[in-house]
Design a protein around this motif. Structure first.
Motif, mmCIF file in Angstrom:
data_model
loop_
_atom_site.group_PDB
_atom_site.id
_atom_site.type_symbol
_atom_site.label_atom_id
_atom_site.label_comp_id
_atom_site.label_asym_id
_atom_site.label_seq_id
_atom_site.Cartn_x
_atom_site.Cartn_y
_atom_site.Cartn_z
ATOM 1 N N PRO A 77 0.853 -1.184 0.000
ATOM 2 C CA PRO A 77 0.000 0.000 0.000
ATOM 3 C C PRO A 77 0.892 1.238 0.000
ATOM 4 N N HIS A 78 0.615 2.194 -0.855
ATOM 5 C CA HIS A 78 1.589 3.233 -1.166
ATOM 6 C C HIS A 78 2.033 4.050 0.045
ATOM 7 N N ALA A 79 1.090 4.628 0.790
ATOM 8 C CA ALA A 79 1.454 5.507 1.894
ATOM 9 C C ALA A 79 0.241 5.746 2.776
ATOM 10 N N THR A 80 0.493 6.310 3.962
ATOM 11 C CA THR A 80 -0.617 6.542 4.879
ATOM 12 C C THR A 80 -1.606 7.564 4.341
ATOM 13 N N ASP A 81 -1.127 8.535 3.548
ATOM 14 C CA ASP A 81 -2.027 9.576 3.057
ATOM 15 C C ASP A 81 -2.645 9.262 1.705
ATOM 16 N N THR A 82 -2.295 8.145 1.110
ATOM 17 C CA THR A 82 -2.902 7.744 -0.160
ATOM 18 C C THR A 82 -3.703 6.445 -0.036
ATOM 19 N N CYS A 83 -3.736 5.893 1.177
ATOM 20 C CA CYS A 83 -4.472 4.655 1.410
ATOM 21 C C CYS A 83 -5.393 4.833 2.619
ATOM 22 N N GLY A 84 -6.671 4.593 2.408
ATOM 23 C CA GLY A 84 -7.633 4.707 3.484
ATOM 24 C C GLY A 84 -7.651 3.483 4.380
ATOM 25 N N PRO A 85 -8.389 3.554 5.485
ATOM 26 C CA PRO A 85 -8.414 2.438 6.437
ATOM 27 C C PRO A 85 -8.846 1.107 5.845
ATOM 28 N N ASP A 86 -9.870 1.115 4.999
ATOM 29 C CA ASP A 86 -10.364 -0.152 4.450
ATOM 30 C C ASP A 86 -9.297 -0.856 3.625
ATOM 31 N N HIS A 105 5.095 3.721 2.673
ATOM 32 C CA HIS A 105 5.764 4.967 3.028
ATOM 33 C C HIS A 105 5.104 5.528 4.289
ATOM 34 N N LEU A 106 5.923 5.935 5.243
ATOM 35 C CA LEU A 106 5.406 6.392 6.524
ATOM 36 C C LEU A 106 6.122 7.673 6.953
ATOM 37 N N ALA A 107 5.342 8.723 7.215
ATOM 38 C CA ALA A 107 5.891 9.987 7.713
ATOM 39 C C ALA A 107 7.067 10.451 6.857
ATOM 40 N N GLN A 108 6.858 10.442 5.539
ATOM 41 C CA GLN A 108 7.942 10.857 4.649
ATOM 42 C C GLN A 108 7.954 12.359 4.404
ATOM 43 N N SER A 109 6.984 13.083 4.983
ATOM 44 C CA SER A 109 6.973 14.546 4.868
ATOM 45 C C SER A 109 6.133 15.132 5.986
ATOM 46 N N ARG A 123 -4.250 11.683 15.033
ATOM 47 C CA ARG A 123 -3.235 10.624 15.063
ATOM 48 C C ARG A 123 -2.054 10.977 14.160
ATOM 49 N N SER A 124 -0.883 10.551 14.553
ATOM 50 C CA SER A 124 0.274 10.612 13.662
ATOM 51 C C SER A 124 0.180 9.461 12.675
ATOM 52 N N PRO A 125 0.967 9.477 11.586
ATOM 53 C CA PRO A 125 0.950 8.336 10.670
ATOM 54 C C PRO A 125 1.247 7.001 11.360
ATOM 55 N N ALA A 126 2.207 6.980 12.293
ATOM 56 C CA ALA A 126 2.504 5.727 13.003
ATOM 57 C C ALA A 126 1.317 5.294 13.854
ATOM 58 N N GLU A 127 0.677 6.246 14.531
ATOM 59 C CA GLU A 127 -0.497 5.908 15.341
ATOM 60 C C GLU A 127 -1.656 5.440 14.464
ATOM 61 N N TYR A 128 -1.768 6.018 13.292
ATOM 62 C CA TYR A 128 -2.803 5.600 12.330
ATOM 63 C C TYR A 128 -2.612 4.138 11.945
ATOM 64 N N GLY A 133 -3.806 -1.822 12.981
ATOM 65 C CA GLY A 133 -3.198 -3.134 13.171
ATOM 66 C C GLY A 133 -2.041 -3.432 12.242
ATOM 67 N N LEU A 134 -1.509 -2.416 11.544
ATOM 68 C CA LEU A 134 -0.395 -2.644 10.616
ATOM 69 C C LEU A 134 0.966 -2.463 11.255
ATOM 70 N N LEU A 135 1.040 -1.756 12.365
ATOM 71 C CA LEU A 135 2.338 -1.502 12.983
ATOM 72 C C LEU A 135 2.753 -2.757 13.735
ATOM 73 N N ALA A 136 3.548 -3.596 13.057
ATOM 74 C CA ALA A 136 3.838 -4.938 13.551
ATOM 75 C C ALA A 136 5.169 -5.406 12.967
ATOM 76 N N PRO A 137 5.687 -6.548 13.406
ATOM 77 C CA PRO A 137 6.993 -7.014 12.921
ATOM 78 C C PRO A 137 7.067 -7.294 11.425
ATOM 79 N N ASP A 138 5.935 -7.438 10.748
ATOM 80 C CA ASP A 138 5.989 -7.694 9.301
ATOM 81 C C ASP A 138 5.936 -6.416 8.482
ATOM 82 N N LEU A 139 5.947 -5.238 9.128
ATOM 83 C CA LEU A 139 5.867 -3.971 8.405
ATOM 84 C C LEU A 139 7.253 -3.378 8.182
ATOM 85 N N LEU A 140 7.537 -3.033 6.919
ATOM 86 C CA LEU A 140 8.753 -2.309 6.543
ATOM 87 C C LEU A 140 8.314 -0.900 6.138
ATOM 88 N N ALA A 141 8.644 0.071 6.972
ATOM 89 C CA ALA A 141 8.163 1.439 6.788
ATOM 90 C C ALA A 141 9.271 2.304 6.206
#
Length: 330
Positions: A77-86, A105-109, A123-128, A133-141
């Motif tokens: 998924p491209h980034a926090t601001d281009t991808c909605g929750p669903d 992409h996370l908090a890139q600007s 919320r911050s991007p990380a809190e979002y 449920g994405l902030l986990a060991p399988d996430l590469l940010a």
């Protein structure tokens, strides 16, 4: 691991033909036509998320495990601001069902941080991502340069990984310090983003930028940086057969000629590799036991023709009116 628009699946064909170990990460967007207003609220024209996930599934069905396992996919998924929750929840569920890495992409600007705060109750991007449920060991940010220290502590607690690409931000006057992320206990890897595809140059930049940012010479030491692009990188994608030279591991090797004059006298090979070596010192590359580069030359194709045709293709893009306009603005 290379992210790209899902409309260019030829990336997989090139990887199959040319021989690298390749994790394709075709982007997914909630919409390809999102417009942000001054208040940070985004207006969406339609919803492309379902179609993008279907396109990703089709690529996974065709390419996952091809070329004797050299070719894999990552969910991107491209980034926090281009991808909605669903879409983000759907991506995470599908990736975990299949056991593939997730990268975004996370908090890139600073603008991304402001947009997410306006859109999702402060919320911050990380809190979002944590909320979803994405902030986990399988996430590469990727990047995380606008993350607060609280964000980084949260990422460390959840076991997420940061992909640090220092040079693409340095040329724009922004610090992306490997040492800052690592100091928070986050697994931190090094990538090139779109900048020159020179990993040795990126490691050198990660070292220097971290030392300047911290004001200390001992941060981002050579052993940690080499580990970041070998053993730690393999661990982040759950591949214990990569990143090490050991019985049973894949025969993926990069050979650097440390006899060059600018590396003499050779006191500490790791420090010399990070501080003094450059891409011209790479003499051999082997992937899965197949020699792809020898004496600095690509063996599996006509290197001169690839360069010539690639440069011509980019030239055609540069000739487009919108590209010429961007050059004039820059």
């Amino acid at each position: 691991m290379e992210p790209f628009r899902n409309g260019i699946p030829e990336m997989f064909e090139a990887a199959e033909e040319m021989g690298p170990r390749f994790y394709g990460a075709p982007y997914l967007f909630s919409t390809a036509d999102a417009k942000a207003g001054p208040d940070g609220r985004v207006t969406y024209r339609g919803d492309d998320g379902e179609a993008d996930l279907a396109a990703w599934d089709a690529l996974h069905a065709r390419w996952e495990g091809r070329a004797d396992g050299r070719i894999r996919l990552a969910m991107s998924p491209h980034a926090t601001d281009t991808c909605g929750p669903d879409l983000l929840r759907a991506c995470a569920a599908r990736a975990r069902e299949l056991g593939v890495p997730i990268t975004t992409h996370l908090a890139q600007s600073d603008d991304e941080v402001a947009t997410i705060r306006a859109r999702h109750d402060g919320r911050s991007p990380a809190e979002y991502l944590d909320w979803l449920g994405l902030l986990a060991p399988d996430l590469l940010a990727a990047h995380c340069i606008a993350s607060s220290d609280d964000d980084l502590r949260l990422m460390a607690a959840r076991g997420a990984t940061v992909l640090n690409c220092p040079r693409v931000f340095a040329r724009a006057g922004r610090t992306a310090a490997f040492g800052r992320f690592a100091a928070h206990g986050i697994r931190t890897l090094v990538g090139t983003d779109g900048y020159n595809m020179d990993l040795l140059g990126e490691l050198n930049a990660a070292s220097l930028i971290s030392k300047i940012a911290a004001g200390r010479a001992e941060v981002a030491d050579s052993a940690a940086l080499v580990d970041a692009v070998t053993r730690q990188a393999a661990a982040a994608i759950r591949r214990p057969d990569l990143g090490v030279i050991a019985p049973g591991a894949a025969a993926d090797l990069t050979v650097v000629d440390m006899t060059q004059p600018h590396l003499q006298p050779l006191h500490d090979p790791l420090r010399a590799l990070i501080a003094l070596a450059n891409r011209a010192d790479i003499v051999q590359v082997m992937v899965d036991g197949r020699l792809l580069v020898d004496q600095g030359r690509y063996l599996a194709g006509d290197e001169a023709a690839i360069i010539r045709e690639g440069a011509a293709a980019i030239g055609r893009i540069w000739d487009l009116p919108e590209a010429r306009a961007a050059f004039e603005e820059a």
